[in-house]
Design a protein around this motif. Structure first.
Motif, short mmCIF file in Angstrom:
data_model
loop_
_atom_site.label_atom_id
_atom_site.label_comp_id
_atom_site.label_asym_id
_atom_site.label_seq_id
_atom_site.Cartn_x
_atom_site.Cartn_y
_atom_site.Cartn_z
N LEU A 59 38.29 47.27 38.52
CA LEU A 59 39.10 48.00 39.43
C LEU A 59 40.61 47.30 39.35
O LEU A 59 41.29 48.19 39.21
CB LEU A 59 38.47 48.12 40.76
N VAL A 62 42.21 48.26 36.12
CA VAL A 62 42.64 49.63 36.09
C VAL A 62 44.14 49.80 36.73
O VAL A 62 44.98 50.51 36.09
CB VAL A 62 41.73 50.65 36.79
N ALA A 79 44.71 52.30 30.85
CA ALA A 79 44.22 52.93 32.06
C ALA A 79 42.99 53.88 31.93
O ALA A 79 42.07 53.46 32.83
CB ALA A 79 45.53 53.73 32.60
N TYR A 82 39.75 51.38 30.88
CA TYR A 82 39.29 50.75 31.91
C TYR A 82 38.62 51.62 33.27
O TYR A 82 37.83 51.16 33.79
CB TYR A 82 40.24 49.75 32.66
N THR A 83 39.53 52.96 33.29
CA THR A 83 38.54 53.58 34.24
C THR A 83 37.37 54.18 33.95
O THR A 83 36.42 54.15 34.74
CB THR A 83 39.70 54.85 34.44
#
Length: 150
Positions: A59, A62, A79, A82-83
């Protein structure tokens, strides 16, 4: 001479730190699970705690990737990646608590591979070295017949 201010470097440094932590935590998980299978049942608690920490650090990755994209001028793909990894980690934790090992184990392998690839990509990224389009890719297609061009 460019009149735009220089992009801050700290978002990329933050992403690199969080990406490295994600990769290390993802690497530790199979060892903790293997120790559990070997008969060291106290490692189940360590495996659970490492999963919670991994989800938290993903998290943070992100958030760092969003900062790289918005403040640092980097690609938005970090982004997005990693999401996706965060969603998979949440699913992985749910599968672990539900004891659905037939999905939990292969998904864990996938999370490990993704984490290691992502950290390599983050460390390979050079600020300001965005990919350039292929030669001729930005040229508009001609509407003239092929024989009419000289």
């Amino acid at each position: 001479m460019s009149l735009q201010p220089a992009r801050p470097r700290w978002p990329l440094v933050t992403l690199r730190v969080t990406a490295a932590l994600v990769a290390l935590l993802a690497l530790a998980q199979p060892f903790l699970a293997g120790g559990l299978l070997q008969g060291f049942y106290t490692l189940l608690d360590a495996h659970e705690m490492a999963a919670m920490i991994l989800g938290t650090v993903v998290l943070l990755a992100v958030a760092a990737a969003l900062l790289v994209w918005r403040l640092g001028g980097g690609p938005g793909t970090f982004a997005v990646r990693y999401t996706i990894l965060l969603v998979l980690c949440v699913a992985q934790i749910g599968l672990g608590y539900s004891r659905v090992l037939i999905l939990h184990v292969p998904l864990g392998v996938g999370i490990f591979v993704m984490a290691e690839k992502f950290v390599a990509d983050v460390f390979r990224h050079k600020p300001g070295a965005e990919p350039t389009p292929a030669p001729g890719a930005d040229a508009a297609p001609s509407t003239e017949p092929a024989g009419a061009q000289a």
